[in-house]
Design an enzyme around this catalytic site. Structure first.
Site, PDB file in Angstrom:
ATOM      1  N   GLU A  49     -21.821  38.422 -39.299  1.00 15.41           N
ATOM      2  CA  GLU A  49     -22.217  37.510 -38.236  1.00 15.41           C
ATOM      3  C   GLU A  49     -21.118  37.548 -37.186  1.00 15.41           C
ATOM      4  OE1 GLU A  49     -22.871  32.805 -38.038  1.00 15.41           O
ATOM      5  OE2 GLU A  49     -23.861  33.755 -39.743  1.00 15.41           O
ATOM      6  N   GLU A  60     -19.719  24.084 -32.931  1.00  7.83           N
ATOM      7  CA  GLU A  60     -18.502  24.554 -33.584  1.00  7.83           C
ATOM      8  C   GLU A  60     -17.427  23.473 -33.637  1.00  7.83           C
ATOM      9  OE1 GLU A  60     -19.403  27.162 -34.786  1.00  7.83           O
ATOM     10  OE2 GLU A  60     -20.719  28.141 -33.355  1.00  7.83           O
TER      11      GLU A  60
END
Length: 267
Positions: A49, A60
């Site tokens: 990824e 995030e």
């Protein structure tokens, strides 16, 4: 059958769990991304990824935010990330690569241009954090037309309606976010994850990867008992932050090898 589908089929036939590491392209330096990708494969990763740096990565936590900031200082953009995949494909034609990012860079490039460039480079799938599945049927169709999988996130708060929509348009695997909050959070509850995955499997027939909160071999092994794959990202970024740059590639390979061993021991 896509490269991601083939990988998960092979894992299932061997009674193995998938290992999906995340790194941000361009972090800690653009010239290290390709060696890191190969090191992750050497350590036993099944799918890679690769994060597209973005200035406002809403999902995030601080660790991956810092990774994005470092990469953006090198002006690493979406076309650079696609170019890195193209370079990776010159020596690795088998390991699936999934691009993870946000809608803004993709739409700035143009959806059709992005899909064409990604497919030509050898990208296998995308996770676009702020693309809800109910608004992405056309995007999913265009992705599949180029043999790429549109992968969607599911969360503890996802309704059964949202799960059913992911089942309708998603491909490759489904990514279950094990915690409320952002990447890098802790205190994963395996029992709660198992209960949610049982609900998801009533609708979604794709393999299920679980991420957020997996930090070490112990949590990886525990979560793999109820999932088809585990996704680990923030902890790898921390390894990069805490290791001298000339030792970073080998440190990441060793770390991911330990996770791979734990998953295999848990078969």
């Amino acid at each position: 059958m896509s490269r991601i589908q083939s990988t998960f089929a092979a894992l299932a036939s061997q009674n193995k769990k998938g290992l999906i590491p995340f790194i941000t392209a361009g972090d800690p330096a653009p010239e290290l991304t390709l060696p890191l990708m190969h090191a992750l494969v050497a350590g036993g990763s099944d799918v890679l990824e690769l994060g597209i740096p973005f200035s406002d990565p809403m999902a995030e936590g601080p660790v991956i935010q810092r990774a994005c900031e470092r990469a953006l200082k090198f002006n690493v953009g979406i076309r650079d990330v696609i170019g890195m995949v193209s370079e990776f494909r010159k020596t690795n034609s088998t390991t699936p690569v999934v691009l993870m990012g946000y809608a803004n860079p993709i739409e700035h490039m143009g959806i059709d241009a992005f899909i064409d460039a990604a497919a030509n480079a050898g990208v296998d799938g995308t996770i676009v954090v702020d693309y809800p599945p109910e608004e992405c049927e056309e995007f999913a169709v265009k992705m599949r037309a180029r043999s790429m999988d549109p992968i969607f996130l599911l969360a503890p708060t996802s309704t059964e309606e949202r799960i059913a929509q992911v089942a309708k348009v998603g491909g490759g695997f489904s990514y279950y976010v094990s915690l409320k909050g952002v990447t890098g959070a802790q205190h994963i509850d395996t029992k709660e994850v198992a209960e949610r995955i049982a609900t998801i499997r009533r609708y979604v027939k794709l393999p299920i990867g679980v991420g957020f909160g997996i930090r070490d071999a112990v949590t990886a092994k525990a979560v793999s008992s109820v999932a088809d794959a585990i996704v680990i990202g923030s902890r790898i970024i921390q390894e990069l932050e805490n290791t001298p740059r000339e030792q970073a590639v080998e440190a990441v390979r060793r770390f991911i090898s330990g996770i791979r061993q734990a998953l295999d021991d848990g078969k």
